[in-house]
Motif scaffolding. Sequence first.
Motif, PDB file in Angstrom:
ATOM      1  N   LYS A   5       5.590  -6.760   4.387  1.00 29.23           N
ATOM      2  CA  LYS A   5       4.703  -7.888   4.102  1.00 29.23           C
ATOM      3  C   LYS A   5       3.278  -7.410   3.830  1.00 29.23           C
ATOM      4  O   LYS A   5       2.604  -7.916   2.938  1.00 29.23           O
ATOM      5  N   SER A   6       2.827  -6.423   4.590  1.00 35.83           N
ATOM      6  CA  SER A   6       1.494  -5.866   4.372  1.00 35.83           C
ATOM      7  C   SER A   6       1.387  -5.192   3.013  1.00 35.83           C
ATOM      8  O   SER A   6       0.399  -5.362   2.298  1.00 35.83           O
ATOM      9  N   VAL A   7       2.400  -4.421   2.648  1.00 38.48           N
ATOM     10  CA  VAL A   7       2.403  -3.761   1.334  1.00 38.48           C
ATOM     11  C   VAL A   7       2.425  -4.802   0.220  1.00 38.48           C
ATOM     12  O   VAL A   7       1.691  -4.688  -0.766  1.00 38.48           O
ATOM     13  N   TYR A   8       3.243  -5.832   0.379  1.00 42.50           N
ATOM     14  CA  TYR A   8       3.296  -6.893  -0.625  1.00 42.50           C
ATOM     15  C   TYR A   8       1.937  -7.562  -0.766  1.00 42.50           C
ATOM     16  O   TYR A   8       1.449  -7.751  -1.882  1.00 42.50           O
ATOM     17  N   SER A  16      -3.143  -8.269 -11.158  1.00 47.45           N
ATOM     18  CA  SER A  16      -4.038  -7.146 -11.447  1.00 47.45           C
ATOM     19  C   SER A  16      -3.756  -5.952 -10.536  1.00 47.45           C
ATOM     20  O   SER A  16      -3.700  -4.806 -11.005  1.00 47.45           O
ATOM     21  N   THR A  17      -3.576  -6.180  -9.261  1.00 50.31           N
ATOM     22  CA  THR A  17      -3.293  -5.067  -8.349  1.00 50.31           C
ATOM     23  C   THR A  17      -1.894  -4.516  -8.581  1.00 50.31           C
ATOM     24  O   THR A  17      -1.667  -3.313  -8.431  1.00 50.31           O
ATOM     25  N   PHE A  18      -0.969  -5.366  -8.984  1.00 48.95           N
ATOM     26  CA  PHE A  18       0.378  -4.910  -9.322  1.00 48.95           C
ATOM     27  C   PHE A  18       0.325  -3.962 -10.513  1.00 48.95           C
ATOM     28  O   PHE A  18       0.944  -2.889 -10.493  1.00 48.95           O
ATOM     29  N   ALA A  19      -0.424  -4.341 -11.550  1.00 45.15           N
ATOM     30  CA  ALA A  19      -0.531  -3.499 -12.740  1.00 45.15           C
ATOM     31  C   ALA A  19      -1.200  -2.160 -12.415  1.00 45.15           C
ATOM     32  O   ALA A  19      -0.753  -1.108 -12.878  1.00 45.15           O
TER      33      ALA A  19
END
Length: 63
Positions: A5-8, A16-19
């Motif tokens: 959950k923390s990593v997600y 933006s953070t995913f990219a």
Amino acid sequence: MSLTKSVYNLLFRRTSTFAVTIMVGAVFFERLFDQGGDQIFESMNRGKLWKHIEHKYASQDEE
């Protein structure tokens, strides 16, 4: 569950953070794969590459 959950929440929740995570991961994977491939090539061809046999053919009269 807490770690996932923390990593997600930290890396994958916003686009933006995913990219950025994907791009940084790709760069690190590329470097790791490239260095690993070079290391395997070097170990399989030890004694056959120019840098390994150069001393045999270097000119002795260079002063």
